[in-house]
Scaffold this active site. Structure first.
Site, PDB file in Angstrom:
ATOM      1  N   ASP A 131       0.864  -1.177   0.000  1.00 22.77           N
ATOM      2  CA  ASP A 131       0.000   0.000   0.000  1.00 22.77           C
ATOM      3  C   ASP A 131       0.901   1.229   0.000  1.00 22.77           C
ATOM      4  O   ASP A 131       1.708   1.411   0.912  1.00 22.77           O
ATOM      5  CB  ASP A 131      -0.880  -0.040   1.269  1.00 22.77           C
ATOM      6  N   ASP A 136      -3.163   2.640  -5.875  1.00 22.66           N
ATOM      7  CA  ASP A 136      -2.017   2.665  -4.956  1.00 22.66           C
ATOM      8  C   ASP A 136      -1.882   1.411  -4.099  1.00 22.66           C
ATOM      9  O   ASP A 136      -1.235   1.436  -3.071  1.00 22.66           O
ATOM     10  CB  ASP A 136      -2.089   3.915  -4.074  1.00 22.66           C
ATOM     11  N   GLU A 137      -2.521   0.341  -4.492  1.00 27.14           N
ATOM     12  CA  GLU A 137      -2.305  -0.884  -3.720  1.00 27.14           C
ATOM     13  C   GLU A 137      -2.432  -2.126  -4.596  1.00 27.14           C
ATOM     14  O   GLU A 137      -3.120  -2.118  -5.616  1.00 27.14           O
ATOM     15  CB  GLU A 137      -3.277  -0.962  -2.533  1.00 27.14           C
TER      16      GLU A 137
END
Lengths: 383, 375
Positions: free
Chosen positions: A9, A103-104
């Site tokens: 993350d 974003d992960e």
């Protein structure tokens, strides 16, 4: 063989990218927002968080809480570029990379250990490479499944690295508030609390029948979450049910309830699905709409047709019909459109469409993007 | 309003126009007919706001006036009446009474002033065209028009004045984006089609129906203004609202470099296509044409049921070529061609094929263009 899943993350992703590019923002409270005049904070840095500033907060409210807060208008293309470079790094460790959002990502590294020593070694190597290449930090959680890996990455933010071994699961979950689990939003938390369930330990001990009575079919799933169980697989993005279905999804820049915007997104997704279907001469008979709300509650609804279709218009028509048949309780975070029940068939060419030219254009675009990274070339309407 | 009318005359008029009424349920008055007595004649009018029709009938008018009653109901009543003469009279509150022999019908109506009036025509603009000619042109193009509502501008037939050298002709073109049918015919001129008009398919089919029931007439009078087409035949007037849109640049897709020429007998190829296409997939109805010197093989494959192929004798001396087509498009194109011998001209498996009659005169041209399927 026990699985080993890694969840990565990015820390305050958007604002970290901005801070990297603008030294003036470093060490100060700063946030990225959708637009400066109005809108909400989409990403706040760690200097801003002590003021209570969070993603989703209206910017007037953020300014009130922290008058010195520096606001930056988001540049989404910059973030997608950075993200696609980061995802490319992840694919060096395993082909099983599931991109969960910009974003992960989840990595199934069960079988990567022979090549790369221990899971911790892999995680450190990933963190080092991202720091070196992108000058960004991330938090990584390692666990026996996606639920615990995700929990791990949240436990020590920013720049954290937490491994949850099977043996420690019970101990870690015992006193952990249920709201810390991914998938249990404020509404569910409230419901659980009203039943006297505050920790994951309590949730795991609660009989399924009681949970079912209160929450319906998800009761069993809730109990499993309390016990730290999750057998959902890591689904690599590009072979997501390939050939059996063709789908595209997009996480919106900010959660939205604006039906005009959402229809536009549906149209884009339908067009992209249609393009892939036409390219491979597929026709489909089932349209699937996926919606993820701001609280991450996700569900899909399907519609099976009597006719075989593959045009963007028709797909859009049915996707909108499904979309409009649902009362949306919350702003929407992600939309996905898919076609399944596919068959390959001959493709009727169009008299007035200069297909040759279009085909060549699409192929050229694909080649450029393969070589220089996703989004190097894209449609102006998507900018 | 008060008149006597012969049952056959009344029924003929009602039969012609009643199908137009009641198509749209948005306005109650649209399911009604307008019955008007003026100048010693009876006029029946129906409209769905896109196509309107007014029928002039012979009647014994005792008192002028107008009424509006349900088209379906009055048609049902008149059809069942036994006697020769029907007496119709308007009563209070829009009611009308029909008497015939021992039967009496009281029918509730609506205010006739609410009935939408048809656009007015200019008598001097009408010109005459042969009914046979117009009917042939409609029948040989209308099948290729699109039924897809999203392709609104293709839902009709493009009617335009064509000039080839010194000669002028009438041209109709229709396309659904996959195939196109074009016909040029010499025979009189029509006002208002210099730039071309798009006549909706629905209205044209209605017009064709009216034409085929007017067996006694040889000519039709017609003209177009910016928004409507006006057609007059015998005692009926038909008004069709034109499609407001841009017809595609059809002339650009008419192939000019198709060098592979196949001459075939229509009946033979037609039968083969019908047989082989029973094994084509239901959705796309694709058949493969494999050409080689002196012969053509038509084949189809169905992923659940099996396959079929048939050899057809043709005249061809070019290189071998495999090309896929929607069988229905081929069958419909052949249907539209009147001659026994048909010519198909092809270029390659990705370019449009052209089908036309073997015998052509200079200005009376006809062709069907079909885009192939990618196999």
């Amino acid at each position: 063989m026990d699985r080993i899943i890694l969840h990565i993350d990015m820390d305050a992703f958007f604002i970290s990218v901005e801070q990297r590019d603008d030294p003036g923002l470093r060490g100060k409270a700063a946030a990225v927002c959708g637009s400066l005049s109005r809108g909400v904070v989409t990403s706040a840095n760690y200097e801003a968080r002590p003021y209570g500033i969070r993603a989703g907060m209206p910017i007037q409210e953020a300014k009130r809480r922290c008058p010195q807060l520096i606001l930056v208008e988001g540049d989404h293309s910059k973030y997608t570029e950075a993200a696609s470079r980061i995802f490319a790094i992840l694919k060096d460790y395993t082909p099983l990379v599931e991109i969960a959002s910009i974003d992960e990502a989840y990595l199934d590294i069960t079988r990567s250990q022979l090549l790369f020593k221990s899971p911790l070694h892999i995680a450190r190597s990933i963190k080092d490479r991202i720091r070196e290449k992108e000058k960004l930090t991330c938090s990584i959680g390692i666990g026996p499944n996606k639920l615990l890996a995700k929990l791990g990455s949240r436990l020590k933010k920013p720049d954290g690295l937490v491994m949850i071994e099977k043996e420690r699961v019970e101990e870690i979950l015992k006193d952990l508030p249920v709201s810390d689990l991914f998938g249990i939003g404020p509404k569910l938390t409230e419901g659980l609390n009203s039943m006297g369930i505050f920790t994951c330990g309590q949730l795991g001990r609660c009989p399924v029948s009681l949970l079912n009575r209160r929450f319906g079919v998800i009761g069993k799933r809730l109990q499993e979450m309390g016990l730290g169980l999750d057998d959902s697989p890591v689904v690599p993005f590009d072979e997501e049910e390939e050939a059996r279905s063709i789908s595209h999804s997009v996480t919106l820049e900010e959660d939205s309830s604006d039906s005009n915007l959402l229809r536009k997104v549906l149209l884009q997704l339908s067009e992209r699905v249609s393009r892939r279907m036409r390219r491979d001469s597929f026709y489909g008979r089932r349209v699937t709409l996926t919606i993820r709300y701001s609280d991450f509650y996700t569900f899909t609804k399907q519609k099976t047709l009597s006719q075989w279709i593959n045009s963007g218009n028709e797909i859009f028509h049915h996707a909108t019909e499904i979309f409009e048949s649902i009362l949306h309780p919350k702003p929407i975070r992600l939309l996905g459109v898919g076609m399944s029940l596919l068959k390959k068939d001959w493709c009727q060419l169009d008299l007035f469409e200069k297909r040759d030219k279009k085909d060549k254009l699409l192929k050229a675009m694909d080649r450029v993007n393969e070589r220089f990274g996703d989004w190097t070339l894209t449609w102006a309407s998507l900018l | 309003m008060n008149f006597d009318i012969d049952k056959k005359e009344f029924l003929k008029g009602l039969g012609l126009i009643q199908s137009l009424a009641g198509r749209k349920t948005t306005l109650p008055i649209l399911s009604h007919l307008l019955i008007q007595c003026a100048n010693g004649l009876l006029y029946l009018t129906a409209t769905d706001l896109e196509t309107g029709m007014c029928e002039k009938l012979n009647a014994d008018v005792h008192e002028e006036g107008k009424a509006s009653v349900s088209a379906k109901k009055i048609y049902e009543i008149v059809r069942e009446l036994q006697e020769e003469t029907i007496h119709v009279q308007k009563r209070e509150n829009q009611w009308i009474t029909l008497r015939c022999g021992r039967s009496i019908f009281n029918v509730a109506g609506l205010d006739p002033d609410e009935f939408p009036s048809l656009p007015t025509y200019q008598e001097e603009r009408f010109s005459k065209v042969s009914i046979l000619l117009l009917r042939e042109m409609i029948e040989k193009t209308v099948f290729a028009a699109s039924n897809e509502e999203s392709r609104y501008h293709l839902n009709g037939v493009f009617f335009v004045k064509n000039r080839k050298g010194e000669k002028e002709s009438l041209r109709m073109v229709a396309t659904d984006g996959h195939r196109l049918s074009l016909i040029d015919r010499e025979g009189g001129m029509v006002g208002g089609i210099e730039k071309g008009v798009i006549i909706p398919k629905k209205g044209l089919l209605e017009l064709r129906k009216a034409i085929s029931e007017k067996t006694g007439e040889a000519e039709i009078e017609l003209y177009f203004d910016q928004t409507h087409g006006f057609f007059r035949i015998g005692g009926s007037l038909m008004v069709i609202r034109l499609i407001d849109g841009e017809f595609p640049e059809y002339e650009q897709v008419i192939p000019k470099e198709n060098d592979k020429r196949v001459v075939m007998e229509k009946e033979k190829i037609y039968g083969s296509l019908r047989r082989v296409s029973t094994m084509a997939s239901e959705r796309v109805e694709g058949v493969k044409l494999s050409l080689k010197t002196g012969g053509l093989e038509i084949s189809a494959y169905h992923q659940d049921f099996g396959d079929a192929k048939e050899e057809v004798e043709v005249v061809y001396d070019g290189p071998p070529l495999d090309i896929g087509f929607n069988a229905r498009y081929l069958i419909e194109a052949l249907n539209a061609i009147g001659t026994e011998e048909v010519i198909m001209e092809l270029k390659d498996e990705g370019s449009p094929g052209l089908i036309r009659p073997a015998a052509l005169t200079e200005a009376s041209d006809q062709c069907c263009i079909i885009m192939p399927m990618r196999i």
